[in-house]
Design an enzyme around this catalytic site. Structure first.
Site, PDB file in Angstrom:
ATOM      1  N   ASN A 171     -41.696  32.014  26.764  1.00 33.46           N
ATOM      2  CA  ASN A 171     -42.701  30.990  26.070  1.00 33.46           C
ATOM      3  C   ASN A 171     -42.171  29.346  26.179  1.00 33.46           C
ATOM      4  OD1 ASN A 171     -43.198  30.000  23.594  1.00 33.46           O
ATOM      5  ND2 ASN A 171     -41.792  30.859  22.032  1.00 33.46           N
ATOM      6  N   LYS A 231     -43.519  26.844  24.439  1.00 33.59           N
ATOM      7  CA  LYS A 231     -43.195  26.309  23.829  1.00 33.59           C
ATOM      8  C   LYS A 231     -44.162  25.062  24.381  1.00 33.59           C
ATOM      9  CE  LYS A 231     -39.201  28.458  22.203  1.00 33.59           C
ATOM     10  NZ  LYS A 231     -37.528  28.080  21.092  1.00 33.59           N
ATOM     11  N   HIS A 235     -43.007  33.089  15.490  1.00 43.45           N
ATOM     12  CA  HIS A 235     -41.602  32.809  16.208  1.00 43.45           C
ATOM     13  C   HIS A 235     -40.870  32.112  14.992  1.00 43.45           C
ATOM     14  CE1 HIS A 235     -39.239  30.021  18.316  1.00 43.45           C
ATOM     15  NE2 HIS A 235     -39.467  30.895  19.176  1.00 43.45           N
ATOM     16  N   GLU A 258     -39.956  28.847  14.761  1.00 39.09           N
ATOM     17  CA  GLU A 258     -40.000  28.113  14.614  1.00 39.09           C
ATOM     18  C   GLU A 258     -41.200  27.488  14.239  1.00 39.09           C
ATOM     19  OE1 GLU A 258     -39.829  27.310  19.425  1.00 39.09           O
ATOM     20  OE2 GLU A 258     -38.043  26.894  18.949  1.00 39.09           O
ATOM     21  N   GLU A 263     -35.544  38.074  17.416  1.00 41.58           N
ATOM     22  CA  GLU A 263     -34.725  37.379  17.706  1.00 41.58           C
ATOM     23  C   GLU A 263     -34.202  36.384  16.683  1.00 41.58           C
ATOM     24  OE1 GLU A 263     -37.665  35.194  20.834  1.00 41.58           O
ATOM     25  OE2 GLU A 263     -39.076  33.920  19.300  1.00 41.58           O
ATOM     26  N   GLY A 300     -32.433  28.875  21.149  1.00 46.41           N
ATOM     27  CA  GLY A 300     -32.193  27.868  21.466  1.00 46.41           C
ATOM     28  C   GLY A 300     -30.236  26.993  21.917  1.00 46.41           C
ATOM     29  N   SER A 346     -31.883  32.922  23.906  1.00 46.36           N
ATOM     30  CA  SER A 346     -31.054  32.305  24.801  1.00 46.36           C
ATOM     31  C   SER A 346     -30.972  33.910  26.349  1.00 46.36           C
ATOM     32  CB  SER A 346     -29.719  31.666  24.197  1.00 46.36           C
ATOM     33  OG  SER A 346     -29.634  30.571  23.670  1.00 46.36           O
TER      34      SER A 346
END
Ligand code: PGA
Length: 249
Positions: free
Chosen positions: A9, A11, A94, A96, A166, A172, A212
């Protein structure tokens, strides 16, 4: 035997020359047999990536899509537009998108319906925040995310679904869920699918872990019984690291 999958991904990273560079680096490597590999660049780099990866063992996915088929949705992109540039996989749900753009489970359900009807494959992300894990609510939370956004789907559309657990606290942050924590949640998810559908469907769905993942921890995570691969953010921006993760099976 479930599909083993590693998806990168990207991003909001990699403009045109940066995409060219990263793809040139990626295609130098031979992809290990039996592993399905995807990269998900920004909308503006989808066509460039499809052309560049023609005939290679790396598929291209989009990072988002609108729930509507067409119309007055300034700044949005539809399934047919994505399919029109040769991409038929999309990441939905996702964290985010959920947190920064307020995408709710019900909103995601609408996107899922449109994408499935358009014949697209979906990499569907879900996972809990740290506070929810600390309060021991992570199983309920995940069950709710899946129930609301996916469990309305008929049995015969699940071959278009790839799941990606996730945990938000691991994205991250450099902090990875332990292989045992990943396995525990993946097994729980598979069990929920079995309760809702049946064991054969539950055993056929690939469930990726994301958060991660690095070359140094991928092997251990991928070795867990219910972990079928990874959704990779930061490490997918470096060809050598990404391929090392692909080869960690
Ligand atoms: P990360 O991101 O690998 O950088 O933690 C994973 C993701 O957001 O899919």
């Amino acid at each position: 035997m479930r599909n083993q999958i590693v998806a990168g991904n990207w991003k909001m990273n990699n403009n045109t020359p940066e995409t060219e560079l990263l793809l040139n680096n990626l295609i130098k490597y031979k992809i290990r047999n039996g592993v399905s590999v995807y990269i998900a660049p920004a909308f503006t780099q989808l066509y460039q990536s499809v052309i560049k990866l023609k005939g290679k063992d790396i598929k291209v996915a989009a990072q988002n899509v609108n729930a509507e088929v067409s119309g007055a949705h300034t700044g949005e992109v539809s399934c047919s537009m994505i399919k029109g540039v040769g991409v038929s996989t999309v990441i939905l749900g996702h964290s985010e998108r959920r947190s920064l753009y307020s995408e709710s489970n019900n909103f995601l359900k609408e996107k899922v319906i449109t994408a499935i009807e358009s014949g697209m494959e979906i990499i569907f992300c879900f996972g809990e925040e740290l506070s929810e894990r600390k309060e021991n609510k992570h199983f309920d939370l995940v069950k709710n995310q899946l129930t609301k956004a996916l469990f309305h789907l008929p049995n015969d559309t699940w071959n278009q679904i790839i799941l990606a657990y996730e945990p938000v606290w691991a994205i991250g942050t450099g902090e990875t869920a332990s292989p045992e924590q990943a396995q525990e949640m993946h097994a729980f998810v598979r069990q929920q699918i079995e309760y809702k559908y049946d064991a054969s469907l539950a055993n056929s769905v690939s469930i990726l872990y994301g958060g991660s993942v690095k070359p140094s921890n991928a092997k251990e995570i991928f070795s867990m019984a219910d972990v079928d691969g990874g959704l990779i953010g930061g490490a997918s921006l470096n060809a050598e690291e990404f391929i090392a993760i692909v080869n960690a099976f």
